[in-house]
Design an enzyme around this catalytic site. Sequence first.
Site, PDB file in Angstrom:
ATOM      1  N   CYS A   1      15.839  30.292  52.645  1.00 50.57           N
ATOM      2  CA  CYS A   1      15.804  31.704  52.255  1.00 50.57           C
ATOM      3  C   CYS A   1      17.084  32.104  51.520  1.00 50.57           C
ATOM      4  O   CYS A   1      17.058  32.924  50.602  1.00 50.57           O
ATOM      5  CB  CYS A   1      15.629  32.597  53.479  1.00 50.57           C
ATOM      6  SG  CYS A   1      14.075  32.370  54.367  1.00 50.57           S
TER       7      CYS A   1
ATOM      8  N   CYS B   1      17.211  31.235  58.245  1.00 51.48           N
ATOM      9  CA  CYS B   1      16.424  30.372  57.364  1.00 51.48           C
ATOM     10  C   CYS B   1      17.279  29.878  56.201  1.00 51.48           C
ATOM     11  O   CYS B   1      17.673  30.663  55.330  1.00 51.48           O
ATOM     12  CB  CYS B   1      15.205  31.137  56.850  1.00 51.48           C
ATOM     13  SG  CYS B   1      14.318  30.334  55.516  1.00 51.48           S
TER      14      CYS B   1
END
Length: 311
Positions: free
Chosen positions: A51, A48
Amino acid sequence: MIELGGQQTPAPAAGDMIKDVTEATFMQDVVDASQTAPVIVDFWATWCGPCKTLGPMLETAVAKTKGAVTMAKVDVDQNQRLVQALSQQGLPLQSIPTVVAFVQGRPLDMFQGAVPASEIDAFIKRAIEAAGGDASGGLDEAVAAADEMLEAGAAQDAAETFAAILQEEPHHARAYAGLVRSYLALDQVEQAEATLNGAPVEISQTPELEAVHAQIELAKQAANAGPVAELQAKVEASPDDHQARFDLANALHANRDVEGAVSQLLELFRRDREWNDGAAKTQLFTIFDALDAKDPVALAGRRKLSSMIFA
């Protein structure tokens, strides 16, 4: 409720404030830990992109609180059963990053995606305020005194004191909850509900008001509860009569046997967790929410229910 102000203590080490959490440690490091101070849970994954930006920003913001909150990092790929179980309990984790603030054992606030540092700071501030109170000084002392009145059975005096506090601070969540509890103690369920419905929107989702909302729902159910002895005999004669067991739990709770009610609902969940659209689990959460976060019945019940869900 946990007071975060007052005497200062040394700031905890970074390793104590920010932890990698798994399914095995989630109950201890998030649910149980949030009874003492808010826990900010970062649901992330290695693939991700956002993230990788948000994670360090969260860690920086949490570190600035010097222990007022802690942070738990959950790798969703490595903890798929945990994510699935939380999703089944109503926590939307389909998109990451998802950040959830746990306060007093349950999720209070959340956001998804990367956000600016200012929004992270505001998010953490809300969690701290929810756990630490929203008034100071003499008002907190007055609330404590009104709580003592209520516990001593002087519900009318407590109601008048809580009402006076709200004249000075209309957004005092503890006072609002105290006023609702006073009306419930006076068997004025409709007045309690009207008072709760009139609470300012800014405090409507605080743990204190969520708790009295659950107490009102249970008070309504108590009015229609059946006789314990008859329901007990019915369940003993037919253990798979789920409606009878559910009614028995409500009757036990109406008779102030909270532990007995929780036990019956846990047994119903064990026998058929999907019965009546998961009614046993829903009722358990209502009872847990109505109790103090540190109540031993709530703590033990939540732990047993979680062990069944994750089994």
